[in-house]
Design a protein around this motif. Structure first.
Motif, PDB file in Angstrom:
ATOM      1  N   GLY A 133       0.808  -1.201   0.000  1.00 55.60           N
ATOM      2  CA  GLY A 133       0.000   0.000   0.000  1.00 55.60           C
ATOM      3  C   GLY A 133       0.841   1.248   0.000  1.00 55.60           C
ATOM      4  N   ASN A 134       0.219   2.334  -0.420  1.00 53.41           N
ATOM      5  CA  ASN A 134       0.853   3.639  -0.465  1.00 53.41           C
ATOM      6  C   ASN A 134       1.062   4.147   0.961  1.00 53.41           C
ATOM      7  OD1 ASN A 134       1.314   6.477  -0.809  1.00 53.41           O
ATOM      8  ND2 ASN A 134       0.531   6.246  -2.887  1.00 53.41           N
ATOM      9  N   ILE A 135       2.190   4.764   1.208  1.00 51.16           N
ATOM     10  CA  ILE A 135       2.473   5.254   2.556  1.00 51.16           C
ATOM     11  C   ILE A 135       2.107   6.717   2.747  1.00 51.16           C
ATOM     12  CG2 ILE A 135       4.276   3.558   2.962  1.00 51.16           C
ATOM     13  CD1 ILE A 135       6.306   5.906   2.553  1.00 51.16           C
ATOM     14  N   SER A 136       1.613   7.379   1.712  1.00 46.71           N
ATOM     15  CA  SER A 136       1.353   8.802   1.895  1.00 46.71           C
ATOM     16  C   SER A 136      -0.081   9.227   1.631  1.00 46.71           C
ATOM     17  CB  SER A 136       2.289   9.634   1.018  1.00 46.71           C
ATOM     18  OG  SER A 136       2.035   9.367  -0.339  1.00 46.71           O
ATOM     19  N   THR A 137      -0.884   8.474   0.929  1.00 49.29           N
ATOM     20  CA  THR A 137      -2.283   8.797   0.608  1.00 49.29           C
ATOM     21  C   THR A 137      -2.505  10.290   0.373  1.00 49.29           C
ATOM     22  OG1 THR A 137      -2.945   8.933   2.935  1.00 49.29           O
ATOM     23  CG2 THR A 137      -3.220   6.795   1.833  1.00 49.29           C
ATOM     24  N   GLY A 138      -1.593  10.916  -0.345  1.00 51.04           N
ATOM     25  CA  GLY A 138      -1.750  12.321  -0.701  1.00 51.04           C
ATOM     26  C   GLY A 138      -1.088  13.299   0.239  1.00 51.04           C
ATOM     27  N   TYR A 139      -0.655  12.857   1.403  1.00 47.29           N
ATOM     28  CA  TYR A 139       0.023  13.735   2.343  1.00 47.29           C
ATOM     29  C   TYR A 139       1.491  13.853   1.985  1.00 47.29           C
ATOM     30  CZ  TYR A 139      -4.061  12.970   5.285  1.00 47.29           C
ATOM     31  OH  TYR A 139      -5.329  12.898   5.755  1.00 47.29           O
ATOM     32  N   GLY A 140       2.105  14.988   2.297  1.00 47.45           N
ATOM     33  CA  GLY A 140       3.546  15.116   2.164  1.00 47.45           C
ATOM     34  C   GLY A 140       4.204  14.451   3.355  1.00 47.45           C
ATOM     35  N   LEU A 141       5.331  13.821   3.148  1.00 44.72           N
ATOM     36  CA  LEU A 141       6.037  13.161   4.243  1.00 44.72           C
ATOM     37  C   LEU A 141       7.001  14.141   4.895  1.00 44.72           C
ATOM     38  CD1 LEU A 141       6.809   9.756   2.506  1.00 44.72           C
ATOM     39  CD2 LEU A 141       4.936  10.301   4.058  1.00 44.72           C
ATOM     40  N   THR A 142       7.308  13.918   6.162  1.00 43.98           N
ATOM     41  CA  THR A 142       8.268  14.752   6.875  1.00 43.98           C
ATOM     42  C   THR A 142       9.634  14.087   6.802  1.00 43.98           C
ATOM     43  OG1 THR A 142       7.756  13.661   8.978  1.00 43.98           O
ATOM     44  CG2 THR A 142       6.455  15.609   8.426  1.00 43.98           C
ATOM     45  N   TYR A 143      10.478  14.292   7.795  1.00 44.44           N
ATOM     46  CA  TYR A 143      11.831  13.761   7.764  1.00 44.44           C
ATOM     47  C   TYR A 143      11.937  12.320   8.241  1.00 44.44           C
ATOM     48  CZ  TYR A 143      12.960  18.636   7.170  1.00 44.44           C
ATOM     49  OH  TYR A 143      13.010  19.913   6.701  1.00 44.44           O
ATOM     50  N   THR A 144      11.083  11.936   9.177  1.00 42.10           N
ATOM     51  CA  THR A 144      11.211  10.637   9.812  1.00 42.10           C
ATOM     52  C   THR A 144       9.898   9.872   9.714  1.00 42.10           C
ATOM     53  OG1 THR A 144      12.757  11.596  11.387  1.00 42.10           O
ATOM     54  CG2 THR A 144      11.827   9.471  11.966  1.00 42.10           C
ATOM     55  N   GLY A 145      10.002   8.559   9.460  1.00 41.05           N
ATOM     56  CA  GLY A 145       8.823   7.712   9.408  1.00 41.05           C
ATOM     57  C   GLY A 145       9.023   6.465  10.237  1.00 41.05           C
ATOM     58  N   ARG A 146       7.917   5.738  10.432  1.00 33.52           N
ATOM     59  CA  ARG A 146       7.997   4.462  11.143  1.00 33.52           C
ATOM     60  C   ARG A 146       6.897   3.536  10.626  1.00 33.52           C
ATOM     61  NH1 ARG A 146       5.418   5.557  17.179  1.00 33.52           N
ATOM     62  NH2 ARG A 146       3.295   5.906  16.451  1.00 33.52           N
ATOM     63  N   ILE A 147       7.151   2.240  10.753  1.00 30.71           N
ATOM     64  CA  ILE A 147       6.165   1.215  10.423  1.00 30.71           C
ATOM     65  C   ILE A 147       5.518   0.783  11.738  1.00 30.71           C
ATOM     66  CG2 ILE A 147       5.819  -1.099   9.501  1.00 30.71           C
ATOM     67  CD1 ILE A 147       8.365  -0.576   7.777  1.00 30.71           C
ATOM     68  N   ARG A 148       4.193   0.770  11.736  1.00 32.76           N
ATOM     69  CA  ARG A 148       3.430   0.436  12.941  1.00 32.76           C
ATOM     70  C   ARG A 148       2.379  -0.605  12.575  1.00 32.76           C
ATOM     71  NH1 ARG A 148      -1.383   2.678  14.610  1.00 32.76           N
ATOM     72  NH2 ARG A 148      -1.215   4.340  13.063  1.00 32.76           N
ATOM     73  N   TRP A 149       1.968  -1.430  13.536  1.00 32.43           N
ATOM     74  CA  TRP A 149       0.954  -2.448  13.262  1.00 32.43           C
ATOM     75  C   TRP A 149       0.031  -2.635  14.457  1.00 32.43           C
ATOM     76  CZ3 TRP A 149       6.157  -3.649  13.628  1.00 32.43           C
ATOM     77  CH2 TRP A 149       6.556  -4.349  14.773  1.00 32.43           C
ATOM     78  N   THR A 150      -1.093  -3.271  14.185  1.00 31.56           N
ATOM     79  CA  THR A 150      -2.039  -3.706  15.203  1.00 31.56           C
ATOM     80  C   THR A 150      -2.360  -5.163  14.926  1.00 31.56           C
ATOM     81  OG1 THR A 150      -3.025  -1.502  15.334  1.00 31.56           O
ATOM     82  CG2 THR A 150      -4.312  -3.326  16.214  1.00 31.56           C
ATOM     83  N   VAL A 151      -2.239  -6.004  15.948  1.00 31.91           N
ATOM     84  CA  VAL A 151      -2.604  -7.413  15.847  1.00 31.91           C
ATOM     85  C   VAL A 151      -3.901  -7.600  16.625  1.00 31.91           C
ATOM     86  CG1 VAL A 151      -1.958  -9.783  16.451  1.00 31.91           C
ATOM     87  CG2 VAL A 151      -0.230  -8.198  15.581  1.00 31.91           C
ATOM     88  N   THR A 152      -4.883  -8.223  15.971  1.00 34.28           N
ATOM     89  CA  THR A 152      -6.171  -8.471  16.614  1.00 34.28           C
ATOM     90  C   THR A 152      -6.478  -9.964  16.610  1.00 34.28           C
ATOM     91  OG1 THR A 152      -7.336  -8.161  14.516  1.00 34.28           O
ATOM     92  CG2 THR A 152      -7.092  -6.220  15.939  1.00 34.28           C
ATOM     93  N   GLY A 153      -7.459 -10.346  17.395  1.00 32.72           N
ATOM     94  CA  GLY A 153      -7.874 -11.738  17.503  1.00 32.72           C
ATOM     95  C   GLY A 153      -7.757 -12.215  18.936  1.00 32.72           C
ATOM     96  N   THR A 154      -8.017 -13.493  19.148  1.00 38.02           N
ATOM     97  CA  THR A 154      -7.919 -14.070  20.491  1.00 38.02           C
ATOM     98  C   THR A 154      -6.920 -15.228  20.465  1.00 38.02           C
ATOM     99  OG1 THR A 154      -9.778 -15.566  20.045  1.00 38.02           O
ATOM    100  CG2 THR A 154     -10.296 -13.451  21.092  1.00 38.02           C
ATOM    101  N   GLY A 155      -6.525 -15.665  21.662  1.00 38.47           N
ATOM    102  CA  GLY A 155      -5.573 -16.765  21.747  1.00 38.47           C
ATOM    103  C   GLY A 155      -4.163 -16.331  21.418  1.00 38.47           C
ATOM    104  N   SER A 156      -3.797 -15.092  21.735  1.00 38.62           N
ATOM    105  CA  SER A 156      -2.447 -14.533  21.489  1.00 38.62           C
ATOM    106  C   SER A 156      -1.997 -14.703  20.042  1.00 38.62           C
ATOM    107  CB  SER A 156      -1.421 -15.173  22.428  1.00 38.62           C
ATOM    108  OG  SER A 156      -1.768 -14.942  23.770  1.00 38.62           O
ATOM    109  N   PRO A 157      -2.686 -14.081  19.087  1.00 41.68           N
ATOM    110  CA  PRO A 157      -2.299 -14.214  17.675  1.00 41.68           C
ATOM    111  C   PRO A 157      -0.859 -13.756  17.437  1.00 41.68           C
ATOM    112  CG  PRO A 157      -4.369 -13.016  17.906  1.00 41.68           C
ATOM    113  CD  PRO A 157      -3.815 -13.189  19.275  1.00 41.68           C
ATOM    114  N   THR A 158      -0.168 -14.487  16.587  1.00 46.92           N
ATOM    115  CA  THR A 158       1.213 -14.170  16.237  1.00 46.92           C
ATOM    116  C   THR A 158       1.398 -14.379  14.741  1.00 46.92           C
ATOM    117  OG1 THR A 158       1.970 -14.884  18.421  1.00 46.92           O
ATOM    118  CG2 THR A 158       3.629 -14.749  16.694  1.00 46.92           C
ATOM    119  N   PHE A 159       2.074 -13.429  14.122  1.00 50.00           N
ATOM    120  CA  PHE A 159       2.429 -13.518  12.704  1.00 50.00           C
ATOM    121  C   PHE A 159       3.939 -13.667  12.634  1.00 50.00           C
ATOM    122  CE2 PHE A 159      -1.666 -11.589  12.772  1.00 50.00           C
ATOM    123  CZ  PHE A 159      -2.277 -11.927  11.578  1.00 50.00           C
ATOM    124  N   THR A 160       4.420 -14.782  12.032  1.00 50.47           N
ATOM    125  CA  THR A 160       5.862 -15.045  11.968  1.00 50.47           C
ATOM    126  C   THR A 160       6.336 -15.035  10.519  1.00 50.47           C
ATOM    127  OG1 THR A 160       5.501 -17.433  11.910  1.00 50.47           O
ATOM    128  CG2 THR A 160       5.845 -16.434  14.077  1.00 50.47           C
TER     129      THR A 160
END
Length: 146
Positions: free
Chosen positions: A110-137
């Motif tokens: 996916g696009n990381i800017s969706t029309g916005y201008g980027l600044t100097y610093t970025g980061r990758i962030r996530w949210t994990v949902t579900g039950t039973g301690s979901p893990t993506f490896t």
């Protein structure tokens, strides 16, 4: 490319550049961002922060190599940039970079800017949902900018 004008230097364009690469990651709800113990395989830097000062937009590719664990697992990946006061601002799609939450092994991008201008610093962030301690490896991130 337009013809050169007298006394005006031609700009130096880089069509696409790789900004960040990491693989073999395990994502769960214990953390939610790329952190200091992850090395950017493009430049060897650690710390989780990505220099996006030379680009105005880009593409983040996320690959999950293994089937996730847990019940109804979901992985939403986002891209944020930092303002001058240290506040993080979402610049990718508000649902997830691809517009959909990933619940299986596979690849999304996916696009990381969706029309916005980027600044100097970025980061990758996530949210994990579900039950039973979901893990993506076996997760990999590849970020390209232009």
């Amino acid at each position: 490319m337009p013809p050169a004008r007298a006394g005006v230097p031609m700009p130096n364009f880089t069509a696409t550049q790789e900004l960040f690469r990491a693989d073999g990651l395990t994502l769960n709800s214990n953390s939610d961002t790329v952190t200091a113990n992850i090395t950017n395989q493009v430049n060897g830097a650690t710390g989780g922060l990505i220099d996006v000062s030379s680009v105005s937009n880009g593409l983040l590719i996320v690959r999950v190599a293994n089937a996730p664990t847990g019940t109804s697992p979901g992985l939403a990946v986002f891209f944020d940039t930092c303002d001058a006061f240290g506040n993080w601002v979402l610049t990718s799609n508000a649902t997830a970079i691809s517009g959909a939450v990933l619940g299986f092994a596979g690849t999304v991008a996916g696009n990381i800017s969706t029309g916005y201008g980027l600044t100097y610093t970025g980061r990758i962030r996530w949210t994990v949902t579900g039950t039973g301690s979901p893990t993506f490896t076996g997760v990999s991130f590849s970020l390209f900018g232009r």
